[in-house]
Write a protein that holds these residues in place. Structure first.
Motif, mmCIF file in Angstrom:
data_model
loop_
_atom_site.group_PDB
_atom_site.id
_atom_site.type_symbol
_atom_site.label_atom_id
_atom_site.label_comp_id
_atom_site.label_asym_id
_atom_site.label_seq_id
_atom_site.Cartn_x
_atom_site.Cartn_y
_atom_site.Cartn_z
ATOM 1 N N MET A 1 32.229 -49.183 -79.660
ATOM 2 C CA MET A 1 33.115 -49.557 -78.510
ATOM 3 C C MET A 1 34.364 -49.793 -78.439
ATOM 4 N N ASP A 2 35.018 -49.512 -77.810
ATOM 5 C CA ASP A 2 36.273 -49.820 -77.578
ATOM 6 C C ASP A 2 37.308 -51.281 -78.341
ATOM 7 N N ASN A 3 38.057 -50.858 -79.584
ATOM 8 C CA ASN A 3 38.852 -52.760 -79.334
ATOM 9 C C ASN A 3 39.280 -53.581 -78.588
ATOM 10 N N GLN A 4 39.833 -52.839 -78.200
ATOM 11 C CA GLN A 4 40.888 -52.837 -77.052
ATOM 12 C C GLN A 4 39.697 -54.078 -75.697
ATOM 13 N N PHE A 5 38.166 -53.807 -76.120
ATOM 14 C CA PHE A 5 37.906 -54.558 -74.916
ATOM 15 C C PHE A 5 37.515 -55.546 -74.728
ATOM 16 N N LYS A 6 37.555 -56.443 -74.025
ATOM 17 C CA LYS A 6 37.199 -57.759 -74.071
ATOM 18 C C LYS A 6 36.546 -57.985 -72.676
ATOM 19 N N PRO A 7 35.235 -58.872 -72.949
ATOM 20 C CA PRO A 7 34.102 -59.700 -71.553
ATOM 21 C C PRO A 7 34.941 -59.902 -70.881
ATOM 22 N N ASP A 8 34.465 -60.025 -70.110
ATOM 23 C CA ASP A 8 34.694 -60.695 -68.496
ATOM 24 C C ASP A 8 33.749 -61.927 -68.742
ATOM 25 N N SER A 9 34.361 -63.482 -67.964
ATOM 26 C CA SER A 9 34.212 -65.085 -68.477
ATOM 27 C C SER A 9 32.290 -64.639 -68.025
ATOM 28 N N ILE A 10 31.303 -64.236 -67.229
ATOM 29 C CA ILE A 10 30.584 -64.351 -67.346
ATOM 30 C C ILE A 10 29.765 -64.084 -68.820
ATOM 31 N N VAL A 11 30.199 -62.737 -68.978
ATOM 32 C CA VAL A 11 29.413 -62.099 -69.947
ATOM 33 C C VAL A 11 29.795 -62.900 -71.525
ATOM 34 N N GLN A 12 31.099 -63.561 -71.350
ATOM 35 C CA GLN A 12 31.131 -64.062 -73.005
ATOM 36 C C GLN A 12 30.970 -65.739 -72.650
ATOM 37 N N ALA A 13 30.446 -65.888 -71.391
ATOM 38 C CA ALA A 13 29.536 -67.566 -71.383
ATOM 39 C C ALA A 13 28.541 -67.324 -72.072
ATOM 40 N N VAL A 14 27.852 -65.846 -71.386
ATOM 41 C CA VAL A 14 26.363 -65.829 -72.325
ATOM 42 C C VAL A 14 26.663 -65.715 -73.557
ATOM 43 N N VAL A 15 27.366 -64.795 -73.815
ATOM 44 C CA VAL A 15 27.258 -64.861 -75.377
ATOM 45 C C VAL A 15 28.024 -66.138 -76.353
ATOM 46 N N ASP A 16 28.579 -66.708 -76.002
ATOM 47 C CA ASP A 16 29.095 -68.000 -76.815
ATOM 48 C C ASP A 16 27.362 -68.773 -76.591
ATOM 49 N N ARG A 17 26.561 -69.046 -76.009
ATOM 50 C CA ARG A 17 25.389 -69.270 -75.016
ATOM 51 C C ARG A 17 24.225 -68.708 -75.945
ATOM 52 N N PHE A 18 24.343 -67.774 -76.524
ATOM 53 C CA PHE A 18 23.491 -67.077 -77.100
ATOM 54 C C PHE A 18 23.045 -67.428 -78.671
ATOM 55 N N LEU A 19 24.903 -67.163 -79.095
ATOM 56 C CA LEU A 19 25.527 -67.788 -80.605
ATOM 57 C C LEU A 19 25.601 -69.493 -80.643
ATOM 58 N N THR A 20 25.462 -70.209 -79.676
ATOM 59 C CA THR A 20 24.862 -71.522 -79.674
ATOM 60 C C THR A 20 23.498 -71.571 -80.076
ATOM 61 N N ARG A 21 22.778 -71.057 -79.081
ATOM 62 C CA ARG A 21 21.247 -71.123 -79.371
ATOM 63 C C ARG A 21 20.794 -70.526 -80.280
ATOM 64 N N ALA A 22 21.340 -69.626 -81.409
ATOM 65 C CA ALA A 22 20.932 -69.744 -82.708
ATOM 66 C C ALA A 22 21.455 -69.815 -83.499
#
Length: 72
Positions: A1-22
């Motif tokens: 994956m490109d190091n410059q990639f920045k997920p959109d706000s929806i993707v980031q919110a889901v990732v954050d929720r997975f991390l919080t849940r973990a």
């Protein structure tokens, strides 16, 4: 994956929720999904129980939305 990639706000919110849940699961149960003490049938059972809960939550939401539509 490109190091410059920045997920959109929806993707980031889901990732954050997975991390919080973990983090929550690790703190509550003292283990994580890398655990080796469950059989495949145990994992299936856990998944089914989670899905049962999800279906109940969706039905509750559905009934509330139908009620709101009927009240209009």
């Amino acid at each position: 994956m490109d190091n410059q990639f920045k997920p959109d706000s929806i993707v980031q919110a889901v990732v954050d929720r997975f991390l919080t849940r973990a983090e929550f699961g690790k703190a509550k149960y003292g283990t994580d999904l890398d655990r080796q003490d469950l059989s495949l049938l145990d994992w299936i059972q856990h998944a089914q129980e989670e899905m049962h809960d999800s279906i109940l939550y969706l039905e509750r939401i559905k009934q509330e939305l139908l009620k709101q539509q009927a009240d209009k």
